[in-house]
Design an enzyme around this catalytic site. Structure first.
Site, PDB file in Angstrom:
ATOM      1  N   THR A  86       0.865  -1.191   0.000  1.00  0.00           N
ATOM      2  CA  THR A  86       0.000   0.000   0.000  1.00  0.00           C
ATOM      3  C   THR A  86       0.896   1.234   0.000  1.00  0.00           C
ATOM      4  O   THR A  86       0.943   1.979   0.988  1.00  0.00           O
ATOM      5  CB  THR A  86      -0.939   0.013   1.223  1.00  0.00           C
ATOM      6  OG1 THR A  86      -0.158  -0.101   2.431  1.00  0.00           O
ATOM      7  CG2 THR A  86      -1.932  -1.133   1.164  1.00  0.00           C
ATOM      8  N   GLU A 151      -0.253  -5.577  11.157  1.00  0.00           N
ATOM      9  CA  GLU A 151       1.038  -6.136  11.572  1.00  0.00           C
ATOM     10  C   GLU A 151       1.827  -5.070  12.326  1.00  0.00           C
ATOM     11  O   GLU A 151       1.690  -3.879  12.067  1.00  0.00           O
ATOM     12  CB  GLU A 151       1.814  -6.655  10.362  1.00  0.00           C
ATOM     13  CG  GLU A 151       2.038  -5.647   9.240  1.00  0.00           C
ATOM     14  CD  GLU A 151       3.253  -4.769   9.450  1.00  0.00           C
ATOM     15  OE1 GLU A 151       4.098  -5.121  10.299  1.00  0.00           O
ATOM     16  OE2 GLU A 151       3.349  -3.725   8.794  1.00  0.00           O
ATOM     17  N   PHE A 152       2.665  -5.542  13.255  1.00  0.00           N
ATOM     18  CA  PHE A 152       3.525  -4.648  14.029  1.00  0.00           C
ATOM     19  C   PHE A 152       4.949  -5.205  14.024  1.00  0.00           C
ATOM     20  O   PHE A 152       5.548  -5.442  15.072  1.00  0.00           O
ATOM     21  CB  PHE A 152       3.003  -4.508  15.458  1.00  0.00           C
ATOM     22  CG  PHE A 152       1.599  -3.973  15.542  1.00  0.00           C
ATOM     23  CD1 PHE A 152       1.349  -2.615  15.418  1.00  0.00           C
ATOM     24  CD2 PHE A 152       0.523  -4.828  15.722  1.00  0.00           C
ATOM     25  CE1 PHE A 152       0.061  -2.118  15.498  1.00  0.00           C
ATOM     26  CE2 PHE A 152      -0.778  -4.339  15.800  1.00  0.00           C
ATOM     27  CZ  PHE A 152      -1.008  -2.973  15.683  1.00  0.00           C
ATOM     28  N   ARG A 154       8.948  -5.138  13.175  1.00  0.00           N
ATOM     29  CA  ARG A 154      10.111  -4.283  12.943  1.00  0.00           C
ATOM     30  C   ARG A 154      11.064  -4.998  11.992  1.00  0.00           C
ATOM     31  O   ARG A 154      11.425  -6.153  12.231  1.00  0.00           O
ATOM     32  CB  ARG A 154      10.845  -3.993  14.251  1.00  0.00           C
ATOM     33  CG  ARG A 154      10.048  -3.198  15.277  1.00  0.00           C
ATOM     34  CD  ARG A 154      10.790  -3.211  16.606  1.00  0.00           C
ATOM     35  NE  ARG A 154      10.915  -4.586  17.117  1.00  0.00           N
ATOM     36  CZ  ARG A 154      11.801  -4.956  18.039  1.00  0.00           C
ATOM     37  NH1 ARG A 154      12.650  -4.085  18.537  1.00  0.00           N
ATOM     38  NH2 ARG A 154      11.850  -6.223  18.458  1.00  0.00           N
ATOM     39  N   LYS A 207      -3.168   0.819  13.898  1.00  0.00           N
ATOM     40  CA  LYS A 207      -1.890   0.694  13.205  1.00  0.00           C
ATOM     41  C   LYS A 207      -1.318   2.068  12.856  1.00  0.00           C
ATOM     42  O   LYS A 207      -0.141   2.355  13.130  1.00  0.00           O
ATOM     43  CB  LYS A 207      -2.074  -0.143  11.944  1.00  0.00           C
ATOM     44  CG  LYS A 207      -0.892  -0.148  10.988  1.00  0.00           C
ATOM     45  CD  LYS A 207       0.336  -0.784  11.601  1.00  0.00           C
ATOM     46  CE  LYS A 207       1.457  -0.858  10.559  1.00  0.00           C
ATOM     47  NZ  LYS A 207       2.664  -1.487  11.087  1.00  0.00           N
ATOM     48  N   GLY A 260      13.080   6.909   8.511  1.00  0.00           N
ATOM     49  CA  GLY A 260      12.803   6.518   7.136  1.00  0.00           C
ATOM     50  C   GLY A 260      12.142   5.167   7.136  1.00  0.00           C
ATOM     51  O   GLY A 260      11.499   4.779   8.108  1.00  0.00           O
ATOM     52  N   CYS A 263       7.470   2.204   6.572  1.00  0.00           N
ATOM     53  CA  CYS A 263       6.243   2.404   7.346  1.00  0.00           C
ATOM     54  C   CYS A 263       6.039   3.841   7.828  1.00  0.00           C
ATOM     55  O   CYS A 263       5.034   4.466   7.486  1.00  0.00           O
ATOM     56  CB  CYS A 263       6.227   1.463   8.551  1.00  0.00           C
ATOM     57  SG  CYS A 263       6.112  -0.281   8.117  1.00  0.00           S
TER      58      CYS A 263
END
Length: 435
Positions: A86, A151-152, A154, A207, A260, A263
């Site tokens: 997206t 989703e979370f 890293r 989110k 940066g 996300c």
């Protein structure tokens, strides 16, 4: 359970492999035939620590496979996850939902029996409503529940984040949907991962709100770093002093060149656009975006202030990706930094442990080096941009011996000013006094 994962990007591939490792039967689907063939050969298209072994072990156990055709996997699935990209829509900053809606239409045609369709992609509030409308329009008889499950993850720690999450957010008011997703995540119950059930729109907003808040913490400490330099304070001690307050916390209080990645920039822009569409002004989030953009562009001036006029000089840049343990160059601070250095007339050499192939697409005009010592040889300044572990214990005497000028600009504060002064460097960091 049988799971179809639509999309084999960062989120889709990590999620699919982890679900398979839980014991579910997972098929990952992607229209890119070349990517699917590579995955079948065991070639992972992204760098994520441990992902290659995780994929290989679950393929070998026949719990994970890959295809370009979603028809059979969706028809057989108990849950179908949409994990397509997206990106920011060109020109206005809105999230581009083209791939999400295209996936929804294709899924609708393949549904068979009761199925939960889950948006895993980061999507604006109300996207689930449109996904449900598209599915019911294309297949009125479909027995389907559309849910949100943001989703979370890293980058660089995604597998651990998936298996030991802070929380699992499930957005649906439908009891069958809640039960199905509860079954999907049941293997995590041993880790006592909290499952938070909400309405679908609430899950979608969680989110964006989470990413915007974390981006705000980063931007806040970066501005405090600027003030620290002016008043003679140490931003690292300031961050520790405020982070020990458990209402604030220590995470995301590390001063640097700006945020940066895939996300934070995209999601904060999208959140501002969502708010504007609903006649709400998010002044804090708007300021975060503006401050961050200005900060990234200002880093080249920081180098110039330390090394003097850069025209004709050589600058060695260590670290190109937006953070360590990933090859992701999306909106990396190194891009505006290098562009600014080139605009000032500098010659730029660069090194990154894993990100140079991706960096060449963004920064084709600079020289790339195989190791940091080759990179700094003859350089008039060395700039540490990404805090890779490989840069945390450089041989400083060797570095100084091969540089034309012993100037170091440390944008991640990985060295101590007193140590750099003892080695004879002119040292500039972020939010601390220069030496």
């Amino acid at each position: 359970m049988r799971i179809a994962m639509i999309g084999t990007g960062y989120v889709g591939l990590v999620s699919g492999a982890c679900f398979a490792d839980f014991g579910h039967q997972v098929t990952c689907v992607d229209k890119d035939a070349g990517k699917i063939e590579a995955l079948r050969r065991g070639e992972i298209p992204i760098f994520e620590p441990g992902l290659d072994e995780l994929v290989a072990s679950n393929v070998k156990a026949k719990r994970l496979d890959f295809t370009t055709d979603l028809t059979a996997p969706v028809a057989e699935a108990d849950a179908v996850f949409i994990a397509v990209g997206t990106p920011s829509r060109r020109g206005d900053g809105h999230a581009d939902l083209t791939y999400v809606y295209s996936a929804a239409r294709e899924i609708a045609a393949a549904l068979s029996g009761f199925t939960v369709v889950v948006t895993k992609s980061t999507v604006p509030v109300g996207t689930g409503d449109e996904v449900e409308r598209l599915i019911r329009e294309a297949n009125p008889s479909a027995d389907v529940v559309v849910a949100s499950n943001p989703e979370f993850l890293r980058e660089g720690a995604a597998i651990r984040d998936f298996k030991f999450p802070d929380r699992i957010v499930v957005g649906t008011d439908d009891e069958r949907g809640r039960k199905a997703l509860g079954d999907v995540y049941r293997p995590l119950s041993l880790n006592q991962a909290p499952v938070m059930y909400t309405a679908r729109r609430t899950a979608e907003l969680i989110k964006y709100a989470a990413n915007a808040f974390l981006a705000t913490k980063i931007t806040f400490i970066n501005e405090i770093a600027d003030l620290s330099e002016k008043v003679g304070a140490d931003v690292q001690q300031v961050a520790r002093g405020i982070g020990l307050d458990n209402r604030i916390g220590s995470k995301f209080l590390h001063a640097g060149p700006g945020f940066g990645g895939s996300c934070f920039p995209k999601d904060t822009r999208a959140l501002v656009k969502i708010a504007q569409d609903h006649d709400v002004q998010l002044r804090i989030v708007e300021a975060v975006l503006g401050v961050n953009d200005i900060r990234k562009r200002a880093m080249a001036r920081k180098v110039s202030n330390a090394a003097g006029n850069l025209r004709g000089k050589t600058v060695a840049v260590l670290g190109l990706t937006f953070k360590p343990d990933t090859d992701d160059m999306r909106e990396a601070p190194s891009i505006p930094l290098v562009t600014g250095l080139l605009d000032m007339g500098a010659k730029v050499r660069a090194h990154d442990p894993v990100g140079m192939e991706q960096a060449k697409k963004e920064l084709p005009e600079i020289q790339y080096c195989d190791d940091p010592y080759e990179c700094v040889k003859g350089a008039d300044a060395m700039v540490i941009v990404t805090e890779w572990v490989q840069y945390r214990a450089l041989d400083l005497d060797r570095i100084k011996g091969v540089m034309a000028q012993p100037v170091v600009v440390d944008l991640r504060n990985i060295y101590r000013p007193e140590d750099m002064a003892a080695h004879g460097f002119t040292y500039e960091s972020v939010g601390r006094a220069a030496t």
